[in-house]
Design a protein around this motif. Structure first.
Motif, mmCIF file in Angstrom:
data_model
loop_
_atom_site.group_PDB
_atom_site.id
_atom_site.type_symbol
_atom_site.label_atom_id
_atom_site.label_comp_id
_atom_site.label_asym_id
_atom_site.label_seq_id
_atom_site.Cartn_x
_atom_site.Cartn_y
_atom_site.Cartn_z
ATOM 1 N N ILE A 16 0.832 -1.201 0.000
ATOM 2 C CA ILE A 16 0.000 0.000 0.000
ATOM 3 C C ILE A 16 0.868 1.253 0.000
ATOM 4 C CG2 ILE A 16 -1.621 1.337 1.405
ATOM 5 C CD1 ILE A 16 -2.896 -1.332 2.200
ATOM 6 N N LYS A 17 1.926 1.231 0.785
ATOM 7 C CA LYS A 17 2.845 2.381 0.828
ATOM 8 C C LYS A 17 3.507 2.584 -0.531
ATOM 9 C CE LYS A 17 6.831 4.199 3.232
ATOM 10 N NZ LYS A 17 7.906 3.943 4.168
ATOM 11 N N LEU A 18 3.923 1.489 -1.166
ATOM 12 C CA LEU A 18 4.559 1.582 -2.481
ATOM 13 C C LEU A 18 3.593 2.130 -3.523
ATOM 14 C CD1 LEU A 18 6.963 0.943 -4.367
ATOM 15 C CD2 LEU A 18 5.934 -1.305 -4.695
ATOM 16 N N THR A 19 2.367 1.644 -3.533
ATOM 17 C CA THR A 19 1.405 2.134 -4.526
ATOM 18 C C THR A 19 1.038 3.594 -4.282
ATOM 19 O OG1 THR A 19 -0.416 1.223 -3.221
ATOM 20 C CG2 THR A 19 0.422 -0.129 -5.027
ATOM 21 N N ASP A 20 1.009 4.008 -3.028
ATOM 22 C CA ASP A 20 0.761 5.423 -2.736
ATOM 23 C C ASP A 20 1.890 6.297 -3.265
ATOM 24 O OD1 ASP A 20 -1.638 4.925 -1.535
ATOM 25 O OD2 ASP A 20 -0.854 4.967 0.522
ATOM 26 N N LEU A 26 3.176 9.600 -10.270
ATOM 27 C CA LEU A 26 2.414 9.662 -11.518
ATOM 28 C C LEU A 26 1.521 10.894 -11.567
ATOM 29 C CD1 LEU A 26 1.397 5.938 -12.011
ATOM 30 C CD2 LEU A 26 3.044 7.242 -13.345
ATOM 31 N N ARG A 27 0.949 11.257 -10.440
ATOM 32 C CA ARG A 27 0.115 12.458 -10.385
ATOM 33 C C ARG A 27 0.945 13.695 -10.698
ATOM 34 N NH1 ARG A 27 -1.543 12.169 -5.251
ATOM 35 N NH2 ARG A 27 -3.024 10.569 -5.812
ATOM 36 N N LYS A 28 2.153 13.782 -10.145
ATOM 37 C CA LYS A 28 3.027 14.926 -10.419
ATOM 38 C C LYS A 28 3.432 14.974 -11.889
ATOM 39 C CE LYS A 28 4.937 15.182 -5.776
ATOM 40 N NZ LYS A 28 6.121 14.991 -4.943
ATOM 41 N N ILE A 29 3.714 13.818 -12.468
ATOM 42 C CA ILE A 29 4.090 13.767 -13.887
ATOM 43 C C ILE A 29 2.927 14.228 -14.764
ATOM 44 C CG2 ILE A 29 4.625 12.181 -15.787
ATOM 45 C CD1 ILE A 29 6.329 10.589 -13.777
ATOM 46 N N ILE A 30 1.717 13.774 -14.465
ATOM 47 C CA ILE A 30 0.553 14.161 -15.257
ATOM 48 C C ILE A 30 0.294 15.656 -15.149
ATOM 49 C CG2 ILE A 30 -1.961 13.931 -15.390
ATOM 50 C CD1 ILE A 30 -1.542 10.955 -14.709
ATOM 51 N N ILE A 31 0.398 16.206 -13.949
ATOM 52 C CA ILE A 31 0.195 17.643 -13.777
ATOM 53 C C ILE A 31 1.244 18.426 -14.553
ATOM 54 C CG2 ILE A 31 0.315 19.507 -12.066
ATOM 55 C CD1 ILE A 31 -1.037 17.554 -10.097
ATOM 56 N N MET A 32 2.497 17.974 -14.511
ATOM 57 C CA MET A 32 3.561 18.661 -15.239
ATOM 58 C C MET A 32 3.315 18.600 -16.749
ATOM 59 S SD MET A 32 7.703 18.207 -14.985
ATOM 60 C CE MET A 32 7.654 16.524 -15.510
#
Length: 65
Positions: A16-20, A26-32
């Protein structure tokens, strides 16, 4: 039996920690990428920048063959 359950719980917590962490990256990459997309589209609205980046406007309406 109890050790096996405890180990599985620990493994699940680690997963769970790894997937978080992966989803945060991935969220930061998409926003960028969205920000870069908006900036590039805004830059292409400028005639000088568009002419410098692409050669399509120079050939528009000219027969190639």
């Amino acid at each position: 039996m109890l050790k096996k359950w405890f180990f599985r719980k620990k493994n699940t917590d680690a997963m769970i920690k790894l997937t978080d962490e992966v989803s945060a990256v991935l969220r930061k990459i998409i926003i960028m990428l969205v920000i870069l997309l908006v900036c590039s589209q805004a830059a292409l609205q400028n005639h000088a920048v568009r002419q410098w980046l692409t050669g399509v406007d120079q050939r528009e309406g000219v027969r190639l063959n």
